[in-house]
Design a protein around this motif. Structure first.
Motif, PDB file in Angstrom:
ATOM      1  N   SER A   1      72.524  -0.391  45.814  1.00 24.31           N
ATOM      2  CA  SER A   1      72.637  -0.910  44.447  1.00 24.31           C
ATOM      3  C   SER A   1      73.951  -0.479  43.798  1.00 24.31           C
ATOM      4  O   SER A   1      74.431  -1.131  42.873  1.00 24.31           O
ATOM      5  CB  SER A   1      71.455  -0.451  43.592  1.00 24.31           C
ATOM      6  N   SER A   2      74.533   0.614  44.304  1.00 19.91           N
ATOM      7  CA  SER A   2      75.789   1.117  43.733  1.00 19.91           C
ATOM      8  C   SER A   2      77.015   0.381  44.244  1.00 19.91           C
ATOM      9  O   SER A   2      78.109   0.511  43.678  1.00 19.91           O
ATOM     10  CB  SER A   2      75.948   2.611  44.045  1.00 19.91           C
TER      11      SER A   2
ATOM     12  N   LYS B   1      63.734   6.483  50.829  1.00 14.51           N
ATOM     13  CA  LYS B   1      63.818   5.132  50.263  1.00 14.51           C
ATOM     14  C   LYS B   1      64.718   5.130  49.027  1.00 14.51           C
ATOM     15  O   LYS B   1      65.585   4.254  48.880  1.00 14.51           O
ATOM     16  CB  LYS B   1      62.421   4.625  49.898  1.00 14.51           C
ATOM     17  N   ALA B   2      64.530   6.110  48.151  1.00 20.05           N
ATOM     18  CA  ALA B   2      65.342   6.196  46.930  1.00 20.05           C
ATOM     19  C   ALA B   2      66.814   6.370  47.266  1.00 20.05           C
ATOM     20  O   ALA B   2      67.690   5.775  46.621  1.00 20.05           O
ATOM     21  CB  ALA B   2      64.854   7.353  46.066  1.00 20.05           C
ATOM     22  N   GLU B   3      67.103   7.160  48.279  1.00 24.28           N
ATOM     23  CA  GLU B   3      68.488   7.409  48.681  1.00 24.28           C
ATOM     24  C   GLU B   3      69.140   6.136  49.208  1.00 24.28           C
ATOM     25  O   GLU B   3      70.286   5.820  48.876  1.00 24.28           O
ATOM     26  CB  GLU B   3      68.507   8.490  49.763  1.00 24.28           C
TER      27      GLU B   3
ATOM     28  N   VAL C   1      68.161   2.836  48.726  1.00 25.42           N
ATOM     29  CA  VAL C   1      68.309   1.747  47.760  1.00 25.42           C
ATOM     30  C   VAL C   1      69.346   2.096  46.688  1.00 25.42           C
ATOM     31  O   VAL C   1      70.041   1.208  46.179  1.00 25.42           O
ATOM     32  CB  VAL C   1      66.963   1.367  47.112  1.00 25.42           C
ATOM     33  N   SER C   2      69.456   3.370  46.359  1.00 28.95           N
ATOM     34  CA  SER C   2      70.469   3.788  45.386  1.00 28.95           C
ATOM     35  C   SER C   2      71.868   3.512  45.920  1.00 28.95           C
ATOM     36  O   SER C   2      72.761   3.074  45.178  1.00 28.95           O
ATOM     37  CB  SER C   2      70.305   5.273  45.062  1.00 28.95           C
ATOM     38  N   TYR C   3      72.065   3.752  47.215  1.00 29.89           N
ATOM     39  CA  TYR C   3      73.369   3.498  47.829  1.00 29.89           C
ATOM     40  C   TYR C   3      73.743   2.019  47.736  1.00 29.89           C
ATOM     41  O   TYR C   3      74.836   1.671  47.275  1.00 29.89           O
ATOM     42  CB  TYR C   3      73.346   3.940  49.297  1.00 29.89           C
TER      43      TYR C   3
ATOM     44  N   LYS D   1      61.757   9.901  49.152  1.00 37.94           N
ATOM     45  CA  LYS D   1      63.109  10.426  48.980  1.00 37.94           C
ATOM     46  C   LYS D   1      64.121   9.607  49.769  1.00 37.94           C
ATOM     47  O   LYS D   1      65.199   9.269  49.267  1.00 37.94           O
ATOM     48  CB  LYS D   1      63.165  11.883  49.414  1.00 37.94           C
TER      49      LYS D   1
ATOM     50  N   SER E   1      63.768  -1.315  45.902  1.00 42.59           N
ATOM     51  CA  SER E   1      62.670  -0.405  46.224  1.00 42.59           C
ATOM     52  C   SER E   1      61.357  -1.175  46.357  1.00 42.59           C
ATOM     53  O   SER E   1      60.559  -0.916  47.272  1.00 42.59           O
ATOM     54  CB  SER E   1      62.557   0.659  45.125  1.00 42.59           C
TER      55      SER E   1
ATOM     56  N   ASP F   1      69.562  -4.823  41.971  1.00 42.48           N
ATOM     57  CA  ASP F   1      68.881  -3.844  41.136  1.00 42.48           C
ATOM     58  C   ASP F   1      68.127  -2.839  42.007  1.00 42.48           C
ATOM     59  O   ASP F   1      67.434  -3.217  42.955  1.00 42.48           O
ATOM     60  CB  ASP F   1      67.911  -4.570  40.201  1.00 42.48           C
ATOM     61  N   GLU F   2      68.255  -1.559  41.681  1.00 45.26           N
ATOM     62  CA  GLU F   2      67.655  -0.500  42.489  1.00 45.26           C
ATOM     63  C   GLU F   2      66.133  -0.630  42.556  1.00 45.26           C
ATOM     64  O   GLU F   2      65.534  -0.495  43.626  1.00 45.26           O
ATOM     65  CB  GLU F   2      68.050   0.861  41.913  1.00 45.26           C
TER      66      GLU F   2
END
Length: 206
Positions: free
Chosen positions: A99-100, A91-93, A95-97, A89, A62, A57-58
């Motif tokens: 989680s995908s 960190k979001a980039e 963790v998004s990667y 920014k 995070s 989970d994203e």
């Protein structure tokens, strides 16, 4: 292996992996390049080095980065690495990667309550718990076969050494940051043998 040698190994491995990243379907964003050297472009991690992050989970990922940044989780390698993606920014980039990315597929996830009689001690804890010791079934929070439910991370197919290390950290109070110390209170009821059995079970879910 010292943390310095691990870092050198990860950096060298990262250069090699990034040079062949076209072999992977998901492009690696710049902020995640610091992570893929150990957690791999597939997010599957490396035994005895880095856990699997794929499909987590994203928001959970995070939060874990935040725990390393604020000192509630401490690791000689991850603490400084988290600092490299401390910018919101970045960190979001990253963790998004992760989680995908696709985690291993489980053909028929086992639900809590599928079987009334369970004799294997690890499976019994996973699907029935032990209420005499206030231990809820692992699947109550972590889902069928431990595939994860939002803030409750996926345990299925995680590296056995990592699972065992983290459960012992919860038990020994060297890991914190969980809401209301839920995991700590559970882990402290487990024996070391049970921790090993649970870690082996979840690492080999198919």
């Amino acid at each position: 292996m010292s943390s310095t040698k691990i870092s050198q190994y990860c950096i060298g491995l990262g250069v090699l992996l990034l040079s062949t990243s076209s072999a992977f379907s998901a492009p690696i964003p710049p902020a995640a390049t610091v992570c893929v050297s150990c957690h791999m472009p597939t997010g599957m991690g490396l035994p005895n080095t880095a856990p699997m992050l794929a499909g987590m989970d994203e928001a959970y990922l995070s939060h874990q980065v935040d725990l390393f940044l604020n000192g509630k989780r401490v690791d000689s390698l991850m603490t400084p690495m988290a600092g490299l993606i401390a910018d919101p920014k970045n960190k979001a980039e990253a963790v998004s990667y992760f989680s995908s990315l696709a985690a291993p597929n489980i053909k028929k996830p086992e639900q809590r309550g599928d079987h009334a009689i369970i004799t294997d001690p690890a499976r019994k804890l996973v699907y029935q718990g032990d209420w005499n010791r206030n231990i809820p079934a692992c699947s109550t929070c972590h889902g069928a076969s431990g595939v994860g439910v939002e803030a409750f991370p996926r345990l299925a197919n995680q590296h056995q050494d990592y699972l065992e290390e983290q459960l012992k950290a919860w038990k020994n109070k060297t890991r914190s940051g969980d809401h209301n110390d839920v995991m700590g209170s559970i882990a402290r009821q487990l024996t070391d043998t049970e921790i090993s059995q649970l870690s082996q079970y979840f690492a080999n879910v198919k």
